[in-house]
Motif scaffolding. Structure first.
Motif: not given
Length: 322
Positions: A283-303
Protein backbone atom coordinates in the motif's frame (compact mmCIF):
# COMPACT_ATOMS: atom_id res chain seq x y z
CA UNK A 1 -3.56 -13.90 2.68
CA UNK A 2 0.10 -14.55 3.36
CA UNK A 3 0.12 -17.40 0.85
CA UNK A 4 -1.51 -15.20 -1.80
CA UNK A 5 1.05 -12.47 -1.26
CA UNK A 6 3.87 -15.00 -1.48
CA UNK A 7 2.45 -16.25 -4.76
CA UNK A 8 2.31 -12.75 -6.18
CA UNK A 9 5.90 -12.05 -5.25
CA UNK A 10 7.09 -15.40 -6.61
CA UNK A 11 5.32 -14.76 -9.90
CA UNK A 12 7.04 -11.42 -10.27
CA UNK A 13 10.40 -13.08 -9.67
CA UNK A 14 9.84 -15.28 -12.69
CA UNK A 15 9.48 -12.28 -14.97
CA UNK A 16 12.38 -11.41 -17.23
CA UNK A 17 13.43 -7.96 -16.10
CA UNK A 18 14.52 -5.76 -18.96
CA UNK A 19 17.50 -3.70 -17.98
CA UNK A 20 18.22 -0.82 -20.31
CA UNK A 21 20.35 1.51 -18.22
CA UNK A 22 22.04 4.35 -20.01
CA UNK A 23 25.77 4.72 -19.77
CA UNK A 24 26.22 8.17 -21.23
CA UNK A 25 25.48 9.50 -24.67
CA UNK A 26 28.04 12.28 -24.42
CA UNK A 27 31.35 11.67 -26.03
CA UNK A 28 30.96 8.11 -27.26
CA UNK A 29 31.65 9.20 -30.83
CA UNK A 30 34.48 11.54 -29.87
CA UNK A 31 37.85 11.25 -31.53
CA UNK A 32 41.28 11.97 -30.14
CA UNK A 33 42.19 15.65 -30.51
CA UNK A 34 45.64 17.09 -31.18
CA UNK A 35 46.75 19.94 -28.97
CA UNK A 36 44.54 18.90 -26.06
CA UNK A 37 44.83 16.50 -23.17
CA UNK A 38 42.90 13.42 -24.27
CA UNK A 39 41.05 11.88 -21.36
CA UNK A 40 39.16 8.58 -21.61
CA UNK A 41 36.56 7.90 -18.91
CA UNK A 42 34.79 4.67 -18.04
CA UNK A 43 31.30 6.08 -17.38
CA UNK A 44 29.21 9.25 -16.97
CA UNK A 45 30.16 10.67 -13.53
CA UNK A 46 33.84 10.65 -14.49
CA UNK A 47 33.05 12.08 -17.91
CA UNK A 48 31.22 14.91 -16.14
CA UNK A 49 34.09 15.59 -13.73
CA UNK A 50 36.73 15.48 -16.47
CA UNK A 51 34.76 17.88 -18.64
CA UNK A 52 34.07 20.28 -15.79
CA UNK A 53 37.69 20.37 -14.60
CA UNK A 54 39.41 19.85 -17.95
CA UNK A 55 37.50 22.65 -19.64
CA UNK A 56 38.89 23.88 -22.95
CA UNK A 57 42.23 22.16 -22.36
CA UNK A 58 40.81 18.61 -22.34
CA UNK A 59 39.18 16.39 -24.91
CA UNK A 60 37.07 13.90 -22.96
CA UNK A 61 35.91 10.61 -24.46
CA UNK A 62 33.41 8.43 -22.58
CA UNK A 63 33.72 4.73 -23.35
CA UNK A 64 30.23 3.49 -22.47
CA UNK A 65 27.61 4.47 -25.08
CA UNK A 66 24.02 5.40 -24.38
CA UNK A 67 21.65 2.51 -23.69
CA UNK A 68 24.30 0.21 -22.20
CA UNK A 69 24.28 -0.96 -18.58
CA UNK A 70 27.68 -0.02 -17.12
CA UNK A 71 27.90 -3.06 -14.81
CA UNK A 72 27.90 -5.42 -17.79
CA UNK A 73 29.68 -3.39 -20.47
CA UNK A 74 32.97 -4.65 -21.89
CA UNK A 75 35.35 -2.76 -24.21
CA UNK A 76 36.00 -3.41 -27.89
CA UNK A 77 39.34 -3.36 -29.68
CA UNK A 78 38.59 0.15 -30.96
CA UNK A 79 38.24 1.33 -27.35
CA UNK A 80 41.64 -0.14 -26.59
CA UNK A 81 43.21 1.67 -29.55
CA UNK A 82 41.67 4.99 -28.56
CA UNK A 83 42.71 4.63 -24.93
CA UNK A 84 46.27 3.60 -25.87
CA UNK A 85 46.71 6.94 -27.65
CA UNK A 86 45.18 9.07 -24.87
CA UNK A 87 47.08 10.74 -22.06
CA UNK A 88 44.78 9.83 -19.16
CA UNK A 89 42.32 7.05 -18.35
CA UNK A 90 39.91 7.60 -15.44
CA UNK A 91 37.89 4.77 -13.99
CA UNK A 92 35.89 4.50 -10.78
CA UNK A 93 37.44 1.37 -9.30
CA UNK A 94 36.07 -0.25 -6.12
CA UNK A 95 35.01 -3.17 -8.32
CA UNK A 96 32.64 -1.20 -10.57
CA UNK A 97 34.45 -1.90 -13.84
CA UNK A 98 35.31 -5.58 -13.81
CA UNK A 99 37.03 -5.32 -17.18
CA UNK A 100 39.81 -2.86 -16.31
CA UNK A 101 42.62 -5.29 -15.42
CA UNK A 102 42.44 -7.15 -18.74
CA UNK A 103 41.82 -3.90 -20.60
CA UNK A 104 44.92 -2.18 -19.23
CA UNK A 105 47.06 -5.26 -19.86
CA UNK A 106 46.02 -5.04 -23.49
CA UNK A 107 47.34 -1.51 -24.00
CA UNK A 108 50.02 -0.97 -26.60
CA UNK A 109 53.49 -1.46 -25.15
CA UNK A 110 54.56 2.03 -26.19
CA UNK A 111 51.47 3.69 -24.73
CA UNK A 112 52.20 6.60 -22.39
CA UNK A 113 48.75 6.44 -20.85
CA UNK A 114 48.39 7.38 -17.18
CA UNK A 115 45.60 5.50 -15.36
CA UNK A 116 43.89 6.77 -12.23
CA UNK A 117 41.24 5.27 -9.96
CA UNK A 118 38.77 8.04 -9.07
CA UNK A 119 37.47 6.38 -5.89
CA UNK A 120 40.96 6.44 -4.34
CA UNK A 121 40.79 7.81 -0.79
CA UNK A 122 37.11 7.13 -0.23
CA UNK A 123 36.27 4.88 2.72
CA UNK A 124 34.63 2.01 0.90
CA UNK A 125 31.56 0.21 2.16
CA UNK A 126 31.34 -3.57 2.24
CA UNK A 127 28.92 -5.19 -0.23
CA UNK A 128 25.29 -6.14 0.42
CA UNK A 129 24.58 -6.95 4.04
CA UNK A 130 22.59 -10.12 4.59
CA UNK A 131 19.47 -8.27 5.73
CA UNK A 132 19.57 -5.80 2.85
CA UNK A 133 19.89 -2.85 5.22
CA UNK A 134 22.36 0.01 5.35
CA UNK A 135 22.09 1.85 8.62
CA UNK A 136 24.15 4.94 7.90
CA UNK A 137 27.05 3.51 9.90
CA UNK A 138 27.90 0.68 7.51
CA UNK A 139 31.12 -1.21 8.15
CA UNK A 140 33.85 0.67 6.32
CA UNK A 141 37.12 -0.35 4.71
CA UNK A 142 39.96 1.96 3.78
CA UNK A 143 40.69 1.99 0.07
CA UNK A 144 44.32 1.26 0.77
CA UNK A 145 43.47 -2.04 2.42
CA UNK A 146 43.77 -5.30 0.56
CA UNK A 147 40.96 -5.41 -1.98
CA UNK A 148 40.02 -9.06 -1.56
CA UNK A 149 36.66 -8.06 -0.07
CA UNK A 150 33.56 -7.17 -2.06
CA UNK A 151 32.79 -3.46 -1.93
CA UNK A 152 29.85 -1.33 -2.98
CA UNK A 153 31.26 0.69 -5.90
CA UNK A 154 28.53 3.38 -6.13
CA UNK A 155 30.64 6.10 -4.53
CA UNK A 156 29.54 9.01 -6.75
CA UNK A 157 25.90 8.95 -5.57
CA UNK A 158 27.02 10.82 -2.44
CA UNK A 159 28.14 14.44 -2.94
CA UNK A 160 30.70 13.92 -0.17
CA UNK A 161 32.34 11.11 -2.15
CA UNK A 162 31.99 13.07 -5.41
CA UNK A 163 34.10 15.84 -3.85
CA UNK A 164 36.94 13.37 -3.25
CA UNK A 165 36.58 12.07 -6.79
CA UNK A 166 36.75 15.61 -8.18
CA UNK A 167 39.99 16.25 -6.29
CA UNK A 168 41.42 13.03 -7.75
CA UNK A 169 40.49 14.13 -11.27
CA UNK A 170 42.16 17.51 -10.67
CA UNK A 171 45.35 15.82 -9.47
CA UNK A 172 45.31 13.47 -12.45
CA UNK A 173 44.88 16.22 -15.04
CA UNK A 174 47.54 18.36 -13.38
CA UNK A 175 49.93 15.40 -13.41
CA UNK A 176 49.58 14.60 -17.11
CA UNK A 177 49.38 18.26 -18.20
CA UNK A 178 51.26 20.44 -15.69
CA UNK A 179 51.42 23.36 -18.14
CA UNK A 180 47.69 23.94 -17.64
CA UNK A 181 47.55 23.19 -13.93
CA UNK A 182 46.32 26.72 -13.15
CA UNK A 183 43.42 26.32 -15.59
CA UNK A 184 42.43 23.00 -14.07
CA UNK A 185 42.61 24.41 -10.56
CA UNK A 186 40.42 27.38 -11.51
CA UNK A 187 37.82 25.07 -13.05
CA UNK A 188 38.00 22.78 -10.04
CA UNK A 189 37.36 25.68 -7.65
CA UNK A 190 34.11 26.49 -9.44
CA UNK A 191 33.06 22.85 -9.36
CA UNK A 192 34.06 22.48 -5.71
CA UNK A 193 31.85 25.44 -4.77
CA UNK A 194 28.86 23.76 -6.41
CA UNK A 195 29.60 20.37 -4.84
CA UNK A 196 29.96 21.97 -1.40
CA UNK A 197 26.61 23.71 -1.84
CA UNK A 198 24.98 20.44 -2.89
CA UNK A 199 26.53 18.63 0.07
CA UNK A 200 25.32 21.34 2.46
CA UNK A 201 21.80 21.15 1.04
CA UNK A 202 21.69 17.36 1.38
CA UNK A 203 23.04 17.56 4.93
CA UNK A 204 20.58 20.20 6.09
CA UNK A 205 17.43 18.94 4.39
CA UNK A 206 17.89 15.20 4.92
CA UNK A 207 19.02 15.87 8.47
CA UNK A 208 15.73 17.64 9.13
CA UNK A 209 13.58 14.98 7.43
CA UNK A 210 11.28 13.25 9.96
CA UNK A 211 11.88 9.78 8.49
CA UNK A 212 15.12 8.06 7.51
CA UNK A 213 14.12 4.78 5.77
CA UNK A 214 14.40 4.51 1.98
CA UNK A 215 13.33 1.37 0.11
CA UNK A 216 15.06 1.15 -3.27
CA UNK A 217 15.03 -1.27 -6.19
CA UNK A 218 18.84 -1.24 -6.68
CA UNK A 219 21.35 -1.39 -3.82
CA UNK A 220 23.17 1.70 -5.11
CA UNK A 221 22.72 4.25 -2.34
CA UNK A 222 24.90 3.00 0.52
CA UNK A 223 27.22 6.03 0.41
CA UNK A 224 24.25 8.38 0.34
CA UNK A 225 22.77 6.52 3.32
CA UNK A 226 26.04 6.56 5.27
CA UNK A 227 26.88 10.20 4.62
CA UNK A 228 23.42 11.64 5.29
CA UNK A 229 22.06 9.41 8.04
CA UNK A 230 19.62 7.31 6.03
CA UNK A 231 18.70 3.61 6.22
CA UNK A 232 18.65 1.89 2.81
CA UNK A 233 16.57 -1.26 2.25
CA UNK A 234 17.03 -2.70 -1.24
CA UNK A 235 14.91 -5.07 -3.32
CA UNK A 236 17.84 -6.08 -5.53
CA UNK A 237 21.59 -6.22 -4.99
CA UNK A 238 24.56 -4.19 -6.18
CA UNK A 239 23.85 -5.17 -9.77
CA UNK A 240 20.54 -3.71 -11.00
CA UNK A 241 19.48 -6.98 -12.62
CA UNK A 242 20.07 -9.21 -9.58
CA UNK A 243 16.83 -10.94 -8.62
CA UNK A 244 15.66 -11.20 -5.01
CA UNK A 245 14.18 -14.26 -3.32
CA UNK A 246 10.43 -14.35 -2.66
CA UNK A 247 11.08 -14.40 1.08
CA UNK A 248 13.20 -11.25 0.76
CA UNK A 249 10.30 -9.48 -0.91
CA UNK A 250 7.95 -10.58 1.86
CA UNK A 251 10.38 -9.27 4.46
CA UNK A 252 10.67 -5.92 2.69
CA UNK A 253 6.90 -5.68 2.36
CA UNK A 254 6.60 -6.28 6.10
CA UNK A 255 9.29 -3.65 6.75
CA UNK A 256 7.45 -1.09 4.60
CA UNK A 257 4.19 -1.61 6.47
CA UNK A 258 5.70 -1.67 9.95
CA UNK A 259 7.77 1.47 9.40
CA UNK A 260 5.24 3.59 7.57
CA UNK A 261 7.24 3.79 4.34
CA UNK A 262 5.11 5.63 1.78
CA UNK A 263 7.26 5.33 -1.35
CA UNK A 264 9.31 2.62 -3.09
CA UNK A 265 12.14 4.00 -5.25
CA UNK A 266 12.94 2.64 -8.70
CA UNK A 267 15.22 3.58 -11.59
CA UNK A 268 13.83 5.09 -14.76
CA UNK A 269 15.34 2.68 -17.27
CA UNK A 270 15.29 -0.54 -15.31
CA UNK A 271 12.06 -2.54 -15.21
CA UNK A 272 9.94 -1.10 -12.41
CA UNK A 273 7.69 -4.16 -12.14
CA UNK A 274 9.15 -5.44 -8.88
CA UNK A 275 9.02 -2.01 -7.26
CA UNK A 276 5.44 -1.44 -8.37
CA UNK A 277 4.34 -4.91 -7.24
CA UNK A 278 5.95 -4.38 -3.86
CA UNK A 279 4.31 -0.96 -3.62
CA UNK A 280 0.88 -2.46 -4.35
CA UNK A 281 1.38 -5.21 -1.79
CA UNK A 282 2.53 -2.73 0.86
CA UNK A 283 0.00 0.00 0.00
CA UNK A 284 2.79 2.41 -1.01
CA UNK A 285 3.55 4.55 -4.07
CA UNK A 286 6.62 4.73 -6.32
CA UNK A 287 9.18 7.45 -7.03
CA UNK A 288 12.40 7.67 -9.06
CA UNK A 289 15.81 7.67 -7.39
CA UNK A 290 18.54 7.95 -10.00
CA UNK A 291 21.90 6.19 -9.38
CA UNK A 292 23.49 8.49 -12.00
CA UNK A 293 25.35 5.78 -13.84
CA UNK A 294 24.50 7.56 -17.08
CA UNK A 295 22.26 10.05 -18.82
CA UNK A 296 19.30 9.02 -20.94
CA UNK A 297 19.10 10.56 -24.42
CA UNK A 298 16.23 12.77 -23.21
CA UNK A 299 18.19 13.95 -20.18
CA UNK A 300 21.14 14.74 -22.40
CA UNK A 301 18.90 16.65 -24.81
CA UNK A 302 17.39 18.61 -21.92
CA UNK A 303 20.84 19.63 -20.66
CA UNK A 304 20.62 17.60 -17.46
CA UNK A 305 23.82 16.84 -15.59
CA UNK A 306 25.04 15.52 -12.25
CA UNK A 307 23.74 18.56 -10.38
CA UNK A 308 20.25 18.66 -11.88
CA UNK A 309 19.77 14.92 -11.35
CA UNK A 310 21.06 15.04 -7.77
CA UNK A 311 18.72 17.96 -7.07
CA UNK A 312 15.81 15.93 -8.44
CA UNK A 313 16.90 13.00 -6.26
CA UNK A 314 16.88 15.23 -3.18
CA UNK A 315 13.37 16.48 -3.95
CA UNK A 316 12.09 12.92 -4.27
CA UNK A 317 13.88 11.83 -1.12
CA UNK A 318 12.32 14.67 0.86
CA UNK A 319 8.87 13.79 -0.47
CA UNK A 320 9.34 10.17 0.62
CA UNK A 321 10.75 10.98 4.05
CA UNK A 322 7.88 13.15 5.29
Amino acid sequence: MRFQRYGTMAAVMLMIMTTVLAGCGSGQESKLAEGKTNVVTSFYPLYFLAQQIGGEQANVINLIPAGVEPHDWSPKSQDLDTTSNAQLFLYNGAGFEGWTDDFLQGLRKDSKLVTREASDGIKLIEGDSEDGHDHGHEEEANHEEEESGHHDPHTWVSPKSMKIMAANVLDSLSFVDPDHKADYEANYKQLETKLNALDDEYTAKLGAAPKKDIVVSHHAFSYLARDYGLNQVSIMGLSPDAEPKAQDLLNISKFVKENGVKYIFFEELVSDELARTLAREADAETLVLNPLEGLTPDQEKNGDDYFSLMTANLQNLLQALQ
